[in-house]
Scaffold this motif. Sequence first.
Motif: not given
Length: 406
Positions: A190, A195, A209-210, A232, A257
Amino acid sequence: MSGREFFTARTVAEALAGFRPAHRTPVEDVPLDAALHRVPASEVVAPSLLPGFPRSTVDGYAVRAADTYGASEGLPSYLDLLGAVTMGAAPTVAVRAGGCVAMPTGGVLPDGADAVVMVEYTAETMPGTVEITRPVAPGGGMVRADEDVAAGAALVPAGRPLRAPDLGLLAAAGVTTVAVHARPRVAIVSTGDEVVPPDTVELRPGQVRDATASALAGLVADAGGEPVFAGIVSDEPGALKNRLSEVLPDADLVVVSAGSSVGARDETAGAVAAIGDVWCHGLAIKPGKPTLLADCGGIPLVGLPGNPLSALVVFGQLGVPLLWRLAGCESPPPPPTTRARLSRNLASATGRLDIVQVTVRDGVAEPLFGPSALLSVLVRADGYVVIPEPATGLDAGMEVEVVLYR
């Protein structure tokens, strides 16, 4: 490449046909009870014929078929009862002309018999005599010793996920382990300063939030893969390149992502180009246009849009088939579908594949609309309708195929 423009844009069909990395997961042996939905690396052949002996498929009497010809309710044939077959044991009696042997379903056919008459068409009119009221042809009511599978014939093919009946056939043949492709390890990365992990209790202004990583992990697991959360990554220059270099050696597929659009902060295209070959950046699909596909030293990488709905739609269209291919399956199992009538017109643009979320009630598909940042649209949907690239839309009332979510 400027980093602010889509390049090498492709249609979804081109991506499915053209982006085909050669990487496959290694082969491992798994016990039969853990082999469901796994993909055999090679054809599994029968070590011996199945069922292995001629057996009855009905309760009745083993006979010589010729002794039943012409039998009817008005003019039955009468045969001598010579004995009975016991389940799980070899016959101790043979069938001779004018005689029969009582048979249970699954019993071994005695020598001399070439058919079994169903008990429904018989009657024991007197002790030791059986009345036959219907003829049977040779081979009727029975299977040959090799009728299920011949020795050396294929039990299950390579490259197709194993289903429950496959496991039963393998068990019947005495095959208790299967060489299958390992589950693909999918590293989910991510990105974005905004994030934060899902367990963050208090969100500061601008933080989210992821959610996408958890949903992607579910799609990966549902397709037989092993999701690996790779954390992240901040928007700091060089951070994504470093993280990708760390996760690539242990991954069969890398999914990034967010970060694949053309904004000034988006790092994926530059980071991937520094360590691999970008196959395309931009797909003719809605939602999900800013998708990136790349080959990083033989390991495929998918860069997804930041909006959760877009990311999940694109991964379903491209990531899931790619995941199956990595596991040795060229033709992924098709999802369930249903037919329904559209409740309203749907517009589209020629040359673009549109994926429209719908609910299905009483044979009617009702489109769901909302920003691509909203996961609730997917949660409410029963499935989706595809508007193909050549179409300019779909008319209300027309029958469409709805791809259902499992």
